[in-house]
Write an enzyme that holds these catalytic residues in place. Structure first.
Site, PDB file in Angstrom:
ATOM      1  N   LYS A 283     -10.206   0.397  -1.556  1.00 32.35           N
ATOM      2  CA  LYS A 283     -10.008   0.065  -0.142  1.00 32.35           C
ATOM      3  C   LYS A 283     -10.358   1.255   0.745  1.00 32.35           C
ATOM      4  O   LYS A 283      -9.867   2.359   0.547  1.00 32.35           O
ATOM      5  CB  LYS A 283      -8.559  -0.372   0.106  1.00 32.35           C
TER       6      LYS A 283
ATOM      7  N   ASP B 165       0.860  -1.185   0.000  1.00 33.95           N
ATOM      8  CA  ASP B 165       0.000   0.000   0.000  1.00 33.95           C
ATOM      9  C   ASP B 165       0.896   1.236   0.000  1.00 33.95           C
ATOM     10  O   ASP B 165       1.537   1.548   1.007  1.00 33.95           O
ATOM     11  CB  ASP B 165      -0.900   0.015   1.242  1.00 33.95           C
TER      12      ASP B 165
ATOM     13  N   LYS C 164      -6.942   3.498  -2.500  1.00 32.46           N
ATOM     14  CA  LYS C 164      -7.223   3.403  -1.062  1.00 32.46           C
ATOM     15  C   LYS C 164      -7.393   4.809  -0.500  1.00 32.46           C
ATOM     16  O   LYS C 164      -6.668   5.728  -0.881  1.00 32.46           O
ATOM     17  CB  LYS C 164      -6.068   2.659  -0.382  1.00 32.46           C
TER      18      LYS C 164
END
Length: 224
Positions: A184, A92, A155
């Site tokens: 996300k 991430d 995300k």
């Protein structure tokens, strides 16, 4: 959605700097018990988590350029390769927020692509855009650049800034990236109601430290 299905959408997370070996061992034990999608941890803990989760379905997720996104793209690429070599299955990464605000879109895309290329399809790539710091226009642009760079997910948040995921941001992100890219939600998802709200608006993954409370229908006071 039953508890098992919900658990498979959650990255069980501990990113606080004081996380010690016992915390990581506990996180991994819980992840195995609930069969969460992954554990999301800082790079220094990847090797331990990979060892503890070996042979299970639970993936090892770590963070790149975290939490500010202000490292150079070369450093982010190195971090990515190093994390994968140590056992990370998912990364991430945080975008360069300042360059996005400068409208230096070529740099932002290259920064994301540096991580995507370093992952070389050996790891799932998620792009943290830090929604709480962006205008609506910037959120859309960041998602477009992540998609163009070939990332697997967008995300919302690091959980270390001024706000986390909102259903409205998830809806905007989903509308921007279309049906085939992951979205996300992270930061502030503390209950099953929070989880259901972001899923309803298009989230396919949730990052939370309150994972067990979410699955058990309770409310956590966790800040991530």
């Amino acid at each position: 959605m039953d508890k098992q299905q919900l658990a498979k959408m959650i990255d069980h997370t501990i990113l606080k700097p004081e996380a010690d070996k016992a915390s990581i061992e506990k996180l991994c034990k819980e992840a195995l018990e609930y069969n969460f999608a992954s554990v999301c941890i800082n790079p220094t803990n990847v090797e331990l988590a990979a060892k503890l989760l070996k042979g299970s379905e639970v993936k090892v997720c770590t963070v790149i350029g975290f939490p500010l996104g202000a490292n150079t793209m070369e450093v982010k690429a190195f971090e990515t390769k190093d994390a994968i070599a140590k056992g990370a299955d998912e990364v991430d990464m945080v975008i360069n927020i300042g360059r996005l605000k400068d409208k230096d879109y070529e740099y932002v895309e290259k920064d994301i692509k540096a991580v995507v290329d370093a992952a070389d399809k050996k790891a799932v790539t998620k792009v943290i855009i830090e929604t709480c710091l962006l205008t609506e226009e910037e959120k859309v642009k960041a998602c477009e650049l992540a998609k163009k760079a070939g990332a697997d997910f967008v995300k919302t948040s690091t959980g270390f800034s001024t706000g986390g995921a909102t259903p409205e941001d998830i809806k905007l992100m989903r509308e921007t990236v279309g049906p085939d890219m992951g979205v996300k939600a992270s930061g502030g998802v503390r209950s099953i109601e929070d989880a259901e709200a972001v899923i309803k608006n298009g989230a396919t993954r949730i990052g939370a430290s309150a994972s067990i409370a979410i699955c058990e229908g309770k409310v956590s006071d966790s800040t991530y």
